[in-house]
Write a protein that holds these residues in place. Structure first.
Motif, mmCIF file in Angstrom:
data_model
loop_
_atom_site.group_PDB
_atom_site.id
_atom_site.type_symbol
_atom_site.label_atom_id
_atom_site.label_comp_id
_atom_site.label_asym_id
_atom_site.label_seq_id
_atom_site.Cartn_x
_atom_site.Cartn_y
_atom_site.Cartn_z
ATOM 1 N N GLU A 86 79.883 8.253 34.626
ATOM 2 C CA GLU A 86 79.855 6.842 34.221
ATOM 3 C C GLU A 86 81.264 6.265 34.114
ATOM 4 O O GLU A 86 81.503 5.119 34.511
ATOM 5 N N HIS A 90 82.708 3.192 36.196
ATOM 6 C CA HIS A 90 83.291 2.046 35.502
ATOM 7 C C HIS A 90 84.625 1.653 36.137
ATOM 8 O O HIS A 90 84.922 0.466 36.300
ATOM 9 N N ASP A 93 83.773 0.272 39.743
ATOM 10 C CA ASP A 93 82.913 -0.908 39.765
ATOM 11 C C ASP A 93 83.462 -2.016 38.881
ATOM 12 O O ASP A 93 83.889 -3.057 39.353
ATOM 13 N N THR A 94 83.478 -1.789 37.610
ATOM 14 C CA THR A 94 83.807 -2.826 36.644
ATOM 15 C C THR A 94 85.293 -3.177 36.635
ATOM 16 O O THR A 94 85.669 -4.319 36.899
ATOM 17 N N ALA A 95 86.148 -2.219 36.333
ATOM 18 C CA ALA A 95 87.583 -2.500 36.220
ATOM 19 C C ALA A 95 88.166 -2.949 37.553
ATOM 20 O O ALA A 95 88.916 -3.927 37.615
ATOM 21 N N MET A 97 86.697 -4.353 40.106
ATOM 22 C CA MET A 97 86.227 -5.690 40.489
ATOM 23 C C MET A 97 86.975 -6.767 39.718
ATOM 24 O O MET A 97 87.331 -7.808 40.264
ATOM 25 N N ARG A 98 87.268 -6.529 38.479
ATOM 26 C CA ARG A 98 88.021 -7.513 37.690
ATOM 27 C C ARG A 98 89.445 -7.651 38.221
ATOM 28 O O ARG A 98 90.000 -8.746 38.260
ATOM 29 N N ARG A 101 89.251 -9.764 41.320
ATOM 30 C CA ARG A 101 89.121 -11.191 40.980
ATOM 31 C C ARG A 101 90.464 -11.767 40.546
ATOM 32 O O ARG A 101 90.802 -12.905 40.880
#
Length: 113
Positions: A86, A90, A93-95, A97-98, A101
């Protein structure tokens, strides 16, 4: 893990920490414009090649740790492998992608493949 292997890991972590400190020093110097900051962030996460860059390398490291936990066995490593997978997800995927952006906001024309 032998004492020698643990010493090698500690030395590698020390080298990585020094390298990250150099990047932080560049960020703190106050000399970067938006495009340069975006380029620096792209080095941390490569959208076209997610396994490259700092986040991809850390995710690979966490995945390797998860596989090591799986080899230990379900009674000892089973509870560790899920959270490690996980954490790797994270990062990618999450960090990541931010960060992507943020680079688009700083330098919308600078996307590269």
């Amino acid at each position: 893990m032998t004492r020698s292997a643990l010493d090698h890991v500690r030395a590698s972590v020390g080298i990585a920490a020094l390298a990250l400190q150099q990047i932080e020093d560049e960020l703190s110097a106050g000399t970067l414009d938006a495009r340069q900051l975006a380029d620096l962030l792209r080095e941390l996460h490569h959208e076209a090649h997610p396994h490259d860059g700092v986040f991809g390398s850390l995710a690979q490291l966490l995945t390797a740790a998860a596989h090591a936990a799986e080899r230990i066995g379900p009674d000892r490593g089973g509870d560790a492998c899920g959270p490690l997978h996980e954490a790797a997800a994270h990062l990618t995927d999450t960090a990541a992608m931010r960060i992507h952006r943020a680079t688009r906001a700083l330098d919308p024309e600078g996307e590269r493949s």
